[in-house]
Scaffold this motif. Structure first.
Motif, short mmCIF file in Angstrom:
data_model
loop_
_atom_site.label_atom_id
_atom_site.label_comp_id
_atom_site.label_asym_id
_atom_site.label_seq_id
_atom_site.Cartn_x
_atom_site.Cartn_y
_atom_site.Cartn_z
N GLU A 11 0.83 -1.21 0.00
CA GLU A 11 0.00 0.00 0.00
C GLU A 11 0.88 1.27 0.00
O GLU A 11 0.66 2.19 -0.78
CB GLU A 11 -0.91 -0.03 1.24
CG GLU A 11 -1.95 1.08 1.29
CD GLU A 11 -2.76 1.07 2.60
OE1 GLU A 11 -2.64 0.11 3.39
OE2 GLU A 11 -3.51 2.03 2.81
N HIS A 77 -8.49 1.29 1.87
CA HIS A 77 -8.19 2.25 2.92
C HIS A 77 -9.09 3.50 2.79
O HIS A 77 -9.68 3.96 3.77
CB HIS A 77 -6.71 2.63 2.90
CG HIS A 77 -6.33 3.55 4.02
ND1 HIS A 77 -5.58 3.14 5.10
CD2 HIS A 77 -6.64 4.86 4.24
CE1 HIS A 77 -5.47 4.16 5.94
NE2 HIS A 77 -6.08 5.21 5.43
N GLU A 99 -6.32 1.83 9.99
CA GLU A 99 -5.13 0.98 10.03
C GLU A 99 -5.39 -0.27 10.87
O GLU A 99 -4.87 -1.34 10.60
CB GLU A 99 -3.94 1.75 10.60
CG GLU A 99 -3.34 2.76 9.62
CD GLU A 99 -2.91 2.13 8.30
OE1 GLU A 99 -2.13 1.16 8.33
OE2 GLU A 99 -3.37 2.60 7.24
N GLU A 102 -8.40 -2.53 8.59
CA GLU A 102 -8.41 -2.78 7.14
C GLU A 102 -7.97 -4.20 6.76
O GLU A 102 -8.49 -4.76 5.80
CB GLU A 102 -7.59 -1.74 6.38
CG GLU A 102 -6.14 -1.68 6.77
CD GLU A 102 -5.38 -0.56 6.07
OE1 GLU A 102 -5.90 0.04 5.12
OE2 GLU A 102 -4.24 -0.27 6.49
#
Ligand SMILES: [Mn+2]
Length: 139
Positions: A11, A77, A99, A102
């Motif tokens: 990510e 996200h 965070e 997810e």
């Protein structure tokens, strides 16, 4: 399937490449608050599993599969941030809450959350109705 930790790296690498055109080990380490040696180790692992290609002096590029996954992780996200914002979660909590959750939702749940966000975005009246309930419950 990448592990949660691999997902965090893919990510961040995707975001850095989108923003700057490249992803340096030091930038990845900074964004994830980890030691550069951990980044090097993980990058080698991601290279082995063909999410990216790492050349010591030329830097790192995502493979088509790495790119595809990176894009989905960033979408996930952003969708979760949107959902928490919609349901009235305080701005200061949103990033850390996302965070935290997810990696633990199925893609099935993500798709249905996508429907929920769409449901509210389709009509401001629905958001207002939810806000009435929020106000009642936070008194
Ligand atoms: Mn994230």
């Amino acid at each position: 399937m990448p592990t949660p930790s691999m997902e965090d790296y893919i990510e961040q690498i995707y975001l850095l490449i989108e923003e700057k055109g490249y992803a340096r080990v030091s930038d990845i380490a900074g964004n994830l608050s980890v030691h550069p040696s951990s980044v090097t180790k993980m990058v080698q692992k991601l290279d082995q599993e063909e999410y990216l290609v790492y050349e010591k002096y030329r830097g790192l590029i995502l493979t088509p599969n790495g790119k595809k996954i990176g894009k989905r992780l960033v979408y996930r996200h952003e969708l979760l941030e949107k959902m928490l914002r919609l349901i009235g979660v305080k701005e200061e909590n949103i990033y850390h809450d996302v965070e935290g959750i997810e990696h633990h939702l199925s893609w099935n749940a993500i798709d249905r959350i996508g429907d929920l966000v769409e449901y509210f975005e389709e009509s401001p009246k629905r958001v207002e109705e939810l806000e009435v309930i929020q106000k009642k419950n936070t008194k």
